[in-house]
Design an enzyme around this catalytic site. Structure first.
Site, mmCIF file in Angstrom:
data_model
loop_
_atom_site.group_PDB
_atom_site.id
_atom_site.type_symbol
_atom_site.label_atom_id
_atom_site.label_comp_id
_atom_site.label_asym_id
_atom_site.label_seq_id
_atom_site.Cartn_x
_atom_site.Cartn_y
_atom_site.Cartn_z
ATOM 1 N N GLN A 86 0.785 -1.223 0.000
ATOM 2 C CA GLN A 86 0.000 0.000 0.000
ATOM 3 C C GLN A 86 0.827 1.288 0.000
ATOM 4 O O GLN A 86 0.364 2.306 -0.519
ATOM 5 C CB GLN A 86 -0.975 -0.013 1.179
ATOM 6 C CG GLN A 86 -1.997 -1.138 1.051
ATOM 7 C CD GLN A 86 -3.054 -1.083 2.129
ATOM 8 O OE1 GLN A 86 -3.676 -0.050 2.360
ATOM 9 N NE2 GLN A 86 -3.255 -2.201 2.806
ATOM 10 N N CYS A 204 -0.812 6.120 7.407
ATOM 11 C CA CYS A 204 0.243 7.093 7.124
ATOM 12 C C CYS A 204 -0.325 8.501 7.021
ATOM 13 O O CYS A 204 -0.846 8.909 5.993
ATOM 14 C CB CYS A 204 1.027 6.766 5.867
ATOM 15 S SG CYS A 204 2.474 7.837 5.665
ATOM 16 N N ASP A 339 -2.071 -1.436 12.320
ATOM 17 C CA ASP A 339 -3.058 -0.366 12.245
ATOM 18 C C ASP A 339 -4.279 -0.566 13.136
ATOM 19 O O ASP A 339 -4.921 0.402 13.541
ATOM 20 C CB ASP A 339 -3.525 -0.189 10.799
ATOM 21 C CG ASP A 339 -2.425 0.303 9.883
ATOM 22 O OD1 ASP A 339 -1.333 0.613 10.389
ATOM 23 O OD2 ASP A 339 -2.648 0.356 8.658
ATOM 24 N N THR A 348 1.959 3.150 10.244
ATOM 25 C CA THR A 348 2.788 2.947 9.058
ATOM 26 C C THR A 348 3.386 1.551 9.068
ATOM 27 O O THR A 348 3.478 0.891 10.108
ATOM 28 C CB THR A 348 3.945 3.965 8.999
ATOM 29 O OG1 THR A 348 4.873 3.674 10.062
ATOM 30 C CG2 THR A 348 3.446 5.395 9.136
ATOM 31 N N ALA A 350 6.467 1.073 8.588
ATOM 32 C CA ALA A 350 7.724 1.240 9.317
ATOM 33 C C ALA A 350 7.527 0.947 10.794
ATOM 34 O O ALA A 350 8.388 0.338 11.446
ATOM 35 C CB ALA A 350 8.260 2.654 9.124
ATOM 36 N N CYS A 382 7.584 8.292 8.415
ATOM 37 C CA CYS A 382 6.726 8.725 7.313
ATOM 38 C C CYS A 382 7.592 9.379 6.239
ATOM 39 O O CYS A 382 8.035 10.519 6.404
ATOM 40 C CB CYS A 382 5.681 9.711 7.818
ATOM 41 S SG CYS A 382 4.498 10.205 6.538
#
Length: 455
Positions: A86, A204, A339, A348, A350, A382
């Site tokens: 994504q 994000c 999430d 994110t 990350a 981000c």
């Protein structure tokens, strides 16, 4: 002395290599949320497995792969046919990446040793250590990991579901709509282009403006129509970004690039036929804005089977976990990351690279009858694409405290645009994602080096 110097050089080169590679994990982009799913049906309706992982996205597959290497029996519940990268959808919408590079069949990324239940969850019964599938089957578990991502709901904004994908309305938060975004960007020759961001959490938080910057760059430097296009950024929050260092840079950028920002403007309705967007302001009044192109960030939230369950935090509907251990606050054999969890940090991919090994360690300690001491500090990243060839690599943790890897002022400042970061985002990060993250072999800023924690 010569040997000592050589040793120092080797250590320096290793440190530099790890730091450089670290950007791959930390900036895998914006949240990778619910991804897609078949391999094998469950062998029995109520067969108890060691660990059941709900979700076949970045978080679910990372955790499942790590647990499998630790000797656990793992069931993955995931209904979808495809797994999506994504973070790449921003690049698809900006004309930088082909859409085909952002998805693969779930069967190609699902861990081969996991039992895959190609079905969705209907409900949880944590008191009975079981969950019910949409098919009606019951699956028991000893330990449960909930990593089901976010639900993206275009219907929660009036008129959006009917308008998106045509008539100049698009969104990068969907595989097909991201492709429509690029078509709309190319078709825009003059008029008003509006980009929106809600006040509620999204995958994000920087993505809603990333697509705006890429579009602006295209209109100015490629299509040569920038002077004929007015760009408006309507956001439900009070500023361009939540962390001051990056916010200051982005404020200067919007002024230099003539982007009109409207803060605390919440999109509440889209009229596709009239090409009108209605916003609710901080004082409760409504504002109607005309547009020629409208890019919408839809409302998102935890899936209904989570928000309606006993696992949910009452206020938010997310899986209620300890923000450091990722263990559920009421059910000690339940964990969550990614999430759908209540972790108060930016959602994110990350973040997942750091959360996953913490969760796995603490879960394995619980299996052994102990309590893990691994703690997640809220790290997230981000990568804010600002143009073709420019990117601000925002890294921070809980409370917005900076957690930067490459910040060496005055020589290198992560609060500024840098070309190397852009090529990491467009070339290296996608490669690292497909080749390491579903396999559970990416550990954020540690890259391929698995962290060790005290028991």
């Amino acid at each position: 002395p010569a040997q000592s110097g050589a040793h120092r050089n080797r250590m320096f080169n290793l440190t530099r290599l790890r730091a450089t590679a670290g950007a791959l994990g930390m900036a895998a982009g914006y949240g990778a949320g619910q991804l897609s799913a078949p391999l094998a049906e469950a062998k029995a309706d109520k067969e108890r497995k060691n660990v059941v992982v709900v979700g076949g996205g970045a978080a679910g597959l990372s955790v499942a792969s790590m647990l499998l290497r630790k000797g656990c029996d793992v069931v993955v519940v995931e209904p979808a046919e495809f797994h999506y990268y994504q973070p790449g959808w921003t690049l698809v919408g900006g004309g930088v990446m082909p859409a085909e590079q952002t998805r693969r069949p779930m069967s190609k990324v699902m861990p081969s040793k996991a039992t895959w239940i190609k079905d969705s969850v209907k409900s949880f019964d944590p008191d009975a250590n079981s969950l019910t599938l949409a098919s009606g089957k019951t699956v028991g578990y000893d330990y449960l990991v909930v990593a089901a991502g976010l639900s993206v709901d275009f219907a929660r904004i009036k008129g959006l579901a009917e308008a998106v994908g045509h008539d100049g309305v698009s969104s990068i938060y969907d595989y097909s709509h991201a492709q429509a975004t690029w078509r709309d960007v190319q078709a825009m020759k003059e008029g008003v282009a509006i980009f929106t961001q809600p006040s509620s959490g999204v995958k994000c938080g920087g993505a809603p403006q990333k697509i705006m910057w890429l579009a602006e760059d295209y209109w100015k430097n490629i299509a040569k129509v920038r002077d004929a296009v007015r760009i408006e950024f309507h956001t439900g929050i009070a500023s361009m970004f939540g962390v001051e260092k990056y916010r200051n840079t982005l404020d200067k950028m919007r002024e230099a690039r003539h982007v009109d920002a409207f803060f605390k403007h919440e999109l509440i309705e889209v009229d596709g036929k009239r090409k009108q967007a209605t916003f609710k302001t901080a004082d409760g009044t409504t504002v109607v804005a005309k547009y020629d192109m409208l890019h919408v960030t839809p409302l998102m939230g935890p899936p209904a089977f989570i928000s309606s369950s006993k696992l949910a935090e009452k206020a938010s509907g997310y899986v209620e976990v300890d923000k450091e251990t990722l263990q559920h606050v009421r059910y000690p054999n339940v964990f969550s990351c990614g999430d759908c969890s209540s972790l108060p940090t930016s959602k994110t991919a990350a973040a997942i690279t750091v959360q996953a090994p913490v969760l796995v360690h603490n879960l394995l300690c619980a299996v052994e009858g102990g309590k893990g001491k691994a703690a997640y500090d809220g790290y997230t990243s981000c990568p804010i694409v600002t143009r073709r060839g420019g990117l601000i690599l925002a890294e921070f943790k809980y409370g917005g405290a900076l957690a930067e890897t490459f910040n060496f002022p005055p020589f290198f400042d992560q609060g500024k645009e840098w070309m190397p970061f852009y090529y990491m985002k467009t070339i290296l990060f996608p490669w690292a994602y497909w080749n390491a993250m579903p396999q559970g072999r990416w550990y954020g800023t540690r890259t391929i080096f698995e962290p060790s924690f005290k028991k």
